[in-house]
Structures are given as C-alpha cells and as structure tokens.
Design a protein around this motif. Structure first.
Motif, PDB file in Angstrom:
ATOM      1  N   ILE A 340      -9.290  53.192  83.183  1.00 26.66           N
ATOM      2  CA  ILE A 340      -8.715  53.574  84.460  1.00 26.66           C
ATOM      3  C   ILE A 340      -8.352  52.279  85.186  1.00 26.66           C
ATOM      4  CG2 ILE A 340      -9.021  54.805  86.628  1.00 26.66           C
ATOM      5  CD1 ILE A 340      -9.006  56.604  84.173  1.00 26.66           C
ATOM      6  N   LEU A 341      -7.074  52.152  85.553  1.00 24.30           N
ATOM      7  CA  LEU A 341      -6.576  50.921  86.151  1.00 24.30           C
ATOM      8  C   LEU A 341      -6.160  51.137  87.593  1.00 24.30           C
ATOM      9  CD1 LEU A 341      -4.280  49.648  83.223  1.00 24.30           C
ATOM     10  CD2 LEU A 341      -6.726  49.240  83.577  1.00 24.30           C
ATOM     11  N   ASP A 342      -6.316  50.091  88.392  1.00 27.31           N
ATOM     12  CA  ASP A 342      -5.804  50.103  89.753  1.00 27.31           C
ATOM     13  C   ASP A 342      -4.281  50.145  89.701  1.00 27.31           C
ATOM     14  OD1 ASP A 342      -4.654  48.801  92.244  1.00 27.31           O
ATOM     15  OD2 ASP A 342      -6.767  48.895  92.807  1.00 27.31           O
ATOM     16  N   PRO A 343      -3.632  51.114  90.353  1.00 30.78           N
ATOM     17  CA  PRO A 343      -2.175  51.247  90.251  1.00 30.78           C
ATOM     18  C   PRO A 343      -1.420  50.055  90.839  1.00 30.78           C
ATOM     19  CG  PRO A 343      -3.029  52.718  91.936  1.00 30.78           C
ATOM     20  CD  PRO A 343      -4.222  52.160  91.218  1.00 30.78           C
ATOM     21  N   ASP A 344      -2.059  49.298  91.724  1.00 33.67           N
ATOM     22  CA  ASP A 344      -1.382  48.171  92.364  1.00 33.67           C
ATOM     23  C   ASP A 344      -1.614  46.851  91.637  1.00 33.67           C
ATOM     24  OD1 ASP A 344      -0.362  49.788  94.462  1.00 33.67           O
ATOM     25  OD2 ASP A 344      -2.329  49.713  95.440  1.00 33.67           O
ATOM     26  N   THR A 345      -2.844  46.626  91.209  1.00 35.49           N
ATOM     27  CA  THR A 345      -3.178  45.328  90.606  1.00 35.49           C
ATOM     28  C   THR A 345      -3.269  45.361  89.093  1.00 35.49           C
ATOM     29  OG1 THR A 345      -5.583  45.696  90.705  1.00 35.49           O
ATOM     30  CG2 THR A 345      -4.508  44.807  92.682  1.00 35.49           C
ATOM     31  N   GLY A 346      -3.460  46.552  88.518  1.00 35.56           N
ATOM     32  CA  GLY A 346      -3.640  46.643  87.072  1.00 35.56           C
ATOM     33  C   GLY A 346      -5.043  46.317  86.622  1.00 35.56           C
ATOM     34  N   ALA A 347      -5.940  46.038  87.567  1.00 32.09           N
ATOM     35  CA  ALA A 347      -7.320  45.713  87.215  1.00 32.09           C
ATOM     36  C   ALA A 347      -8.075  46.975  86.816  1.00 32.09           C
ATOM     37  CB  ALA A 347      -8.011  45.046  88.407  1.00 32.09           C
ATOM     38  N   GLU A 348      -8.989  46.827  85.865  1.00 35.72           N
ATOM     39  CA  GLU A 348      -9.783  47.971  85.422  1.00 35.72           C
ATOM     40  C   GLU A 348     -10.760  48.386  86.517  1.00 35.72           C
ATOM     41  OE1 GLU A 348     -12.468  49.447  81.593  1.00 35.72           O
ATOM     42  OE2 GLU A 348     -11.410  47.525  81.555  1.00 35.72           O
ATOM     43  N   LEU A 349     -10.851  49.691  86.744  1.00 39.27           N
ATOM     44  CA  LEU A 349     -11.704  50.226  87.794  1.00 39.27           C
ATOM     45  C   LEU A 349     -13.027  50.711  87.214  1.00 39.27           C
ATOM     46  CD1 LEU A 349      -9.059  52.290  89.792  1.00 39.27           C
ATOM     47  CD2 LEU A 349     -10.050  50.075  90.431  1.00 39.27           C
ATOM     48  N   PRO A 350     -14.085  50.723  88.016  1.00 37.18           N
ATOM     49  CA  PRO A 350     -15.380  51.210  87.527  1.00 37.18           C
ATOM     50  C   PRO A 350     -15.380  52.730  87.391  1.00 37.18           C
ATOM     51  CG  PRO A 350     -15.525  50.628  89.841  1.00 37.18           C
ATOM     52  CD  PRO A 350     -14.174  50.190  89.381  1.00 37.18           C
ATOM     53  N   THR A 351     -16.350  53.218  86.663  1.00 38.29           N
ATOM     54  CA  THR A 351     -16.509  54.654  86.458  1.00 38.29           C
ATOM     55  C   THR A 351     -16.630  55.371  87.801  1.00 38.29           C
ATOM     56  OG1 THR A 351     -17.631  54.298  84.355  1.00 38.29           O
ATOM     57  CG2 THR A 351     -17.975  56.442  85.409  1.00 38.29           C
ATOM     58  N   GLY A 352     -15.913  56.467  87.935  1.00 32.88           N
ATOM     59  CA  GLY A 352     -15.950  57.261  89.157  1.00 32.88           C
ATOM     60  C   GLY A 352     -14.799  57.012  90.101  1.00 32.88           C
ATOM     61  N   GLU A 353     -14.053  55.908  89.877  1.00 26.51           N
ATOM     62  CA  GLU A 353     -12.909  55.607  90.728  1.00 26.51           C
ATOM     63  C   GLU A 353     -11.645  56.253  90.161  1.00 26.51           C
ATOM     64  OE1 GLU A 353     -12.879  53.848  93.622  1.00 26.51           O
ATOM     65  OE2 GLU A 353     -15.077  53.851  93.469  1.00 26.51           O
ATOM     66  N   GLN A 354     -10.701  56.578  91.042  1.00 22.96           N
ATOM     67  CA  GLN A 354      -9.430  57.157  90.601  1.00 22.96           C
ATOM     68  C   GLN A 354      -8.383  56.079  90.443  1.00 22.96           C
ATOM     69  OE1 GLN A 354      -8.200  60.324  93.171  1.00 22.96           O
ATOM     70  NE2 GLN A 354      -9.879  61.678  92.592  1.00 22.96           N
ATOM     71  N   GLY A 355      -7.532  56.254  89.432  1.00 20.71           N
ATOM     72  CA  GLY A 355      -6.454  55.300  89.183  1.00 20.71           C
ATOM     73  C   GLY A 355      -5.520  55.805  88.137  1.00 20.71           C
ATOM     74  N   VAL A 356      -4.886  54.888  87.429  1.00 22.62           N
ATOM     75  CA  VAL A 356      -3.921  55.227  86.383  1.00 22.62           C
ATOM     76  C   VAL A 356      -4.609  55.182  85.031  1.00 22.62           C
ATOM     77  CG1 VAL A 356      -1.793  54.499  85.247  1.00 22.62           C
ATOM     78  CG2 VAL A 356      -1.977  54.335  87.736  1.00 22.62           C
ATOM     79  N   LEU A 357      -4.426  56.229  84.234  1.00 25.56           N
ATOM     80  CA  LEU A 357      -5.026  56.283  82.917  1.00 25.56           C
ATOM     81  C   LEU A 357      -4.186  55.473  81.931  1.00 25.56           C
ATOM     82  CD1 LEU A 357      -7.142  57.481  80.931  1.00 25.56           C
ATOM     83  CD2 LEU A 357      -5.539  59.368  80.552  1.00 25.56           C
ATOM     84  N   ALA A 358      -4.829  54.525  81.275  1.00 20.17           N
ATOM     85  CA  ALA A 358      -4.178  53.743  80.221  1.00 20.17           C
ATOM     86  C   ALA A 358      -4.883  54.037  78.913  1.00 20.17           C
ATOM     87  CB  ALA A 358      -4.245  52.247  80.535  1.00 20.17           C
ATOM     88  N   ALA A 359      -4.117  54.323  77.877  1.00 16.78           N
ATOM     89  CA  ALA A 359      -4.703  54.638  76.571  1.00 16.78           C
ATOM     90  C   ALA A 359      -4.056  53.757  75.518  1.00 16.78           C
ATOM     91  CB  ALA A 359      -4.477  56.105  76.228  1.00 16.78           C
TER      92      ALA A 359
END
Length: 359
Positions: A340-359
């Motif tokens: 799960i990535l931050d939509p603005d920075t592309g940084a990986e987010l911790p579990t439980g946070e919402q963002g963009v799914l990258a696979a």
C-alpha cells in the motif's frame, strides 16, 4: 522477440500443437479437436502473410466466445504478436471507431462483424481484413481489404492489449506483455492444474481479461476447454454436471442467478468450490449460495492491470478462516508482492493505512 515473450509464445504453440486429434474446445455440445483449432490458426496466419502483414505486426481481434475467435487469439499469441482485443458487443460504429483508432496491420473478426462502417474504417486505417466463421467453417480475406497499408514489423515483444473495466472512467486499453501472461495462468490455475483435469469452463467475454484468463490458462496447460458464448444457468450447469467440473469462476451476478434458479443440490455436486471475482459479492448472497448448494465461495481480487488475480482465498484458507474473515479478499498469490503506497509520495504505508495498491 524478447526472451520472456519467446518462452511464453513457444510454450503456448507447443501446447496447442500437442492436442492433435484429441478434443480441444467444446462449443454448443460439440467437440472441436486440436487439429480443427490448428486449421483455423494456420488459415489465419496464411491470410495475414498473403495480406502482407509482417511477422510480429500487431493484429486486432473483434472477439466473440466462439472456437474460431479462440483459435485466433491463441494462435496470434503463439506466433509472437501483439493482439488488440476489440469488444464485439457494441455497435458497428463503435467497433469501427476502435479499428480506426488502433490502426493495426490487420483485424480478424467474425463475418457478421464486417459491417459497412467497420469495412470503411479499416480502409481508412490501411488495415487488412480477415473474416472468420464457424458455420460454415471459413477464413477469408474481406473484399477491398486484401492488403495492409501498415507493413510494420514488431519490436521483438508480444502480448495483449485489453480494455479495462472502465469503473473509474472510460475504458482504457492496457498492455500485458506475453511474459506476464504466465502470472495469468497461475492466478487461474493456482499452479496445480494439469492437462488431465476436467475442462476449463470459459464463459467470461473473450474481449476482456476474464475470458482471456480462462482461454489462455486452458490452452497453455493443454486442458480441454468448454466454451460458452455467454453465461446461462442451463448451459453452465450442463457443463459442470457433464464433465465433473471441480472449480469455476463466477461473477457476483452469476452467483445470484444460480441461487435464484433453486437447482437440485446434486446438480453442483462435483464442485469443490467456486471463485467469485470481477466485483464485490454481498455476504447475504454468498451465505445463501453456500447453504443452498454446500459449495464454498472463495473471493478473489484482481484487475486487468494485474493480468488476473493478485489476492485470493484457497480451500485451506477457507477451512481455517472462512467463518471469521468473511469480508477478506484472501492472501496475495505466491508469485505476487502487494504493498500500500502513499498516493502523493509513493512511500510504502504501514498496515491499516489507506492508499494505492501496488502489486
């Protein structure tokens, strides 16, 4: 051709050749042998050569769930080409617009789809036209479209250009390189399917990722393929009961239709589970289906951009967590990393946070 694309295309071609006189595709109760399918493939390739279409040049396919169209898609991929899928279930004017915008070296379409608007669009685009038909069996050049005006070769790559669902805007044509299609096979088969298994039950539209997944999986593994032109309860149940199908993918609407049909429980007795994908399935319908037929419904999550599923339930996960995690989409497939990535920075987010799914 790139090594990955060549490996996939060569493996697909070898698998297709391996059917020989054995059953390959069942359609409307009749089996078409591997030789029947190869005859379509060879005739299409010959027509492309006669039209001056270079090796590796891109070809469009107006896809219908019929044996000649399945043969066209598999054969073109096996030949190392880019295949651009065009929806058949739209107006002739819309098909024409797609042809003109894509401007491939050639288009393969059912005889009934070569309407005047489509022929005119192909002529403007400099696209050669190949007409295919099941009854009578035929592959022939469309009059007036005998030669391509786009004699460009490939760039050494191959794959599929498939329209996305369009849930967040107009559908966009997404490129899936051939080497990524091995993930497609794995996402459908789980890496355990063999050529001797019951047929791959294919009814999702071939123009989209669901139908392509089913077709390529069956052909790549060398399984028999039971092809439905479209979903119907009676035909789906016929195939399941006749061939002892053990697993099948179902859209939520199809789950609902089967539940509403109130079938005898033994009509689905061979099924070990079904996989619901393409959209959310409400828990009430899922629970009612499982109670009515005694068949577990495993959820899967994927997208055209992922070339299939990236997260899914397995029977083992269902047995362990099925009652406690009813809204989960399962775990990531073994060949897939998800973040799960931050939509603005592309940084990986911790579990439980919402963002963009990258696979």
């Amino acid at each position: 051709m790139s090594d990955g694309a060549k490996t996939f295309s060569d493996a697909l071609a070898a698998s297709l050749a391996g059917y020989r006189g054995a059953p390959c595709i069942e359609f409307e109760g009749r089996w078409y042998s591997g030789d029947d399918v190869i005859a379509y493939v060879d005739a299409i390739n010959e027509a492309l050569r006669d039209a001056g279409v270079a090796e590796g040049a891109s070809v469009g396919v107006v896809a219908r769930n019929r044996p000649p169209h399945a043969a066209a898609v598999v054969g073109l991929l096996a030949a190392g080409r880019w295949v651009s899928m065009i929806y058949s279930f739209q107006s002739p004017e819309s098909i024409a617009r797609d042809v003109e915008q894509l401007a491939p070296a050639a288009v393969v379409a059912d005889r009934e789809d070569w309407t005047e608007p489509v022929i005119a669009a192909a002529r403007r685009a400099g696209t050669a036209g190949i007409a295919i038909d099941l009854r009578p069996s035929a592959v022939e050049v469309v009059p007036g479209l005998e030669q391509t005006g786009r004699n460009h070769g490939g760039d050494g790559s191959a794959g599929l250009r498939v329209l996305t669902s369009g849930t967040t805007g107009p559908p966009k044509r997404h490129e899936i390189p051939a080497e990524v299609l091995e993930h497609t096979v794995f996402s459908v088969s789980g890496g355990t399917a063999t050529a001797d298994d019951p047929p791959e039950l294919m009814y999702w539209p071939l123009g989209g990722i669901g139908g392509v997944c089913q077709l390529i999986t069956g052909a790549y593994i060398g399984k028999r393929i039971a092809l439905l032109e479209k979903f119907s309860v009676s035909e789906w149940v016929r195939v399941v009961s006749t061939y002892g199908i053990r697993r099948s993918g179902l859209q939520p609407a199809a789950v609902r239709m089967l539940l509403d049909a109130d079938l005898p429980r033994d009509a689905l007795a061979s099924l070990e589970y079904v996989v619901s994908a393409s959209g959310p399935l409400d828990p009430e319908t899922r629970d009612a289906f499982e109670e009515r037929y005694g068949v577990p419904v495993l959820l899967a999550y994927g997208a055209t951009e992922f070339a299939g599923s990236v997260c899914t339930w397995t029977p083992d996960l269902y047995r362990e967590f099925g009652a406690a995690k009813r809204s989960s989409s399962g775990r990531a497939l073994p060949d897939t990393d998800v973040r799960i990535l931050d939509p603005d920075t592309g940084a990986e987010l911790p579990t439980g946070e919402q963002g963009v799914l990258a696979a």
